[in-house]
Design a protein around this motif. Structure first.
Motif, PDB file in Angstrom:
ATOM      1  N   ILE A 211       0.835  -1.202   0.000  1.00 30.43           N
ATOM      2  CA  ILE A 211       0.000   0.000   0.000  1.00 30.43           C
ATOM      3  C   ILE A 211       0.872   1.255   0.000  1.00 30.43           C
ATOM      4  CG2 ILE A 211      -1.633   1.357   1.371  1.00 30.43           C
ATOM      5  CD1 ILE A 211      -2.853  -1.277   2.323  1.00 30.43           C
ATOM      6  N   ILE A 212       1.915   1.262   0.829  1.00 20.59           N
ATOM      7  CA  ILE A 212       2.801   2.426   0.906  1.00 20.59           C
ATOM      8  C   ILE A 212       3.590   2.606  -0.384  1.00 20.59           C
ATOM      9  CG2 ILE A 212       4.745   3.451   2.143  1.00 20.59           C
ATOM     10  CD1 ILE A 212       3.865   2.079   4.617  1.00 20.59           C
ATOM     11  N   LEU A 213       4.011   1.489  -0.978  1.00 20.75           N
ATOM     12  CA  LEU A 213       4.742   1.576  -2.246  1.00 20.75           C
ATOM     13  C   LEU A 213       3.889   2.259  -3.310  1.00 20.75           C
ATOM     14  CD1 LEU A 213       6.477  -1.927  -2.474  1.00 20.75           C
ATOM     15  CD2 LEU A 213       7.612   0.287  -2.276  1.00 20.75           C
ATOM     16  N   LYS A 214       2.592   1.946  -3.325  1.00 15.60           N
ATOM     17  CA  LYS A 214       1.689   2.544  -4.311  1.00 15.60           C
ATOM     18  C   LYS A 214       1.469   4.023  -4.054  1.00 15.60           C
ATOM     19  CE  LYS A 214      -0.728  -1.759  -5.383  1.00 15.60           C
ATOM     20  NZ  LYS A 214      -2.007  -2.526  -5.331  1.00 15.60           N
ATOM     21  N   LYS A 215       1.770   4.472  -2.826  1.00 19.16           N
ATOM     22  CA  LYS A 215       1.667   5.887  -2.499  1.00 19.16           C
ATOM     23  C   LYS A 215       2.903   6.666  -2.938  1.00 19.16           C
ATOM     24  CE  LYS A 215      -1.363   5.342   1.556  1.00 19.16           C
ATOM     25  NZ  LYS A 215      -2.420   6.303   1.166  1.00 19.16           N
ATOM     26  N   GLY A 216       3.923   5.924  -3.394  1.00 20.52           N
ATOM     27  CA  GLY A 216       5.115   6.585  -3.916  1.00 20.52           C
ATOM     28  C   GLY A 216       6.305   6.649  -2.975  1.00 20.52           C
ATOM     29  N   VAL A 217       6.197   6.041  -1.794  1.00 25.22           N
ATOM     30  CA  VAL A 217       7.319   6.026  -0.855  1.00 25.22           C
ATOM     31  C   VAL A 217       8.384   5.059  -1.377  1.00 25.22           C
ATOM     32  CG1 VAL A 217       8.050   5.592   1.525  1.00 25.22           C
ATOM     33  CG2 VAL A 217       5.774   6.519   1.058  1.00 25.22           C
ATOM     34  N   SER A 218       9.654   5.465  -1.339  1.00 29.33           N
ATOM     35  CA  SER A 218      10.720   4.634  -1.878  1.00 29.33           C
ATOM     36  C   SER A 218      10.951   3.395  -1.016  1.00 29.33           C
ATOM     37  CB  SER A 218      12.024   5.428  -1.979  1.00 29.33           C
ATOM     38  OG  SER A 218      12.524   5.728  -0.694  1.00 29.33           O
ATOM     39  N   ILE A 219      11.443   2.343  -1.651  1.00 27.65           N
ATOM     40  CA  ILE A 219      11.699   1.089  -0.945  1.00 27.65           C
ATOM     41  C   ILE A 219      12.753   1.280   0.139  1.00 27.65           C
ATOM     42  CG2 ILE A 219      12.616  -1.252  -1.200  1.00 27.65           C
ATOM     43  CD1 ILE A 219      11.428  -1.272  -4.021  1.00 27.65           C
TER      44      ILE A 219
END
Length: 291
Positions: free
Chosen positions: A172-180
């Motif tokens: 979910i956070i990845l889809k928000k654009g937060v980097s790995i």
């Protein structure tokens, strides 16, 4: 898309090494201290790398809330319960039981993220479970009701559930654009700090052996950080369900590592080979589905 499968295959191999690397360390390091050490090493190393590369990104309060929950489930409760369970069971058996994480992850992805599979994907799931059943056949140590082993196995299963929640929230956070790298950095620092505070509160001995440092580094940066980074990269491209299906090949790697380094398993090589064929078939059908 082929890079995603390569990322996930390497991640599975690294993840499969965790039990064999961690089991010997638990003889002298408390499970909570081991968890804290691993995640603090990851967090500190990533913080240095991010500073050197000037790639730090800002996150908002909503994203920070998700990261805190991920840290609690994936970097505190999950690893602590897993290490306690690993103390009471064998590394090879833990490598088999950890597959329940993938089942939990798939179910949560279907329920929470509304991910779906077509017929090829379903066939892929059937193939991988066939492979895992084969690898468990005639397994000498697979006695879940043997003394303390039952408690150890239950703890590994609960840890699997916490890590499955971590997997889906991370997506979910990845889809928000937060980097790995930012997710892993904050998760590790928060989780490692919380575990360290638990050690201080309960007066857990902060001891160890200098000879364990190389193994802790390999366990931290390879087994946990490396596998998580590659898993998240793969998941970002092909979704949770397909990623965890490929990632579940870590069981085979885990048994092989336990056989080679800990001499735990008497697993027949041909059984592993046959299981691997089913797993490779599963990866093939998932990759065909993507095309």
């Amino acid at each position: 898309m082929s890079w995603a499968f390569l990322y996930l295959a390497v991640a599975a191999a690294l993840y499969g090494s965790i039990a064999s690397l961690a089991k010997p360390q638990l003889t002298t390091i408390h499970p909570i201290l081991l968890s804290s050490s691993i995640y603090l090493i990851i967090g500190i190393v990533l913080t240095i790398l991010i500073k050197l590369t000037s790639r730090s990104t800002k996150i908002n309060k909503s994203e920070l809330k998700y990261i805190f929950i991920i840290s609690l489930f994936g970097a505190v409760l999950g690893p602590i319960l897993y290490f306690y369970g690993l103390m009471l069971t064998s590394a090879s058996l833990a490598a088999i039981l950890i597959n329940i994480e993938f089942i939990f992850s798939i179910l949560l992805a279907i329920i929470i993220l509304k991910e779906r599979l077509n017929k090829r994907g379903v066939l892929g799931i059937l193939l991988i479970f066939t492979g895992l059943i084969i690898v468990n056949l005639n397994y000498n140590d697979f006695n879940i009701f043997n003394n303390n082993t039952l408690l150890g196995n239950i703890l590994v299963v609960i840890a699997s559930l916490f890590w499955a929640v971590d997997n889906n929230l991370s997506n979910i956070i990845l889809k928000k654009g937060v980097s790995i790298s930012k997710i892993i950095q904050l998760k590790s620092l928060i989780g490692g700090t919380i575990s360290f505070c638990i050690c201080l509160i309960f007066a857990i001995p902060l001891g160890g052996n200098i000879n364990q440092v190389p193994f802790l580094i390999m366990l931290s940066l390879g087994g946990f950080a490396g596998s998580l980074y590659l898993f998240l990269r793969g998941m970002k491209k092909i979704g949770t369900i397909k990623s965890v299906m490929i990632f579940s090949t870590s069981t085979i790697f885990g048994i092989i590592f336990a056989l080679i380094f800990l001499k735990e398993s008497s697993k027949d090589v041909y059984t592993l080979l046959l299981s691997s064929i089913f797993v490779i078939g599963e990866i093939y059908f998932i990759s065909k589905e993507e095309k």
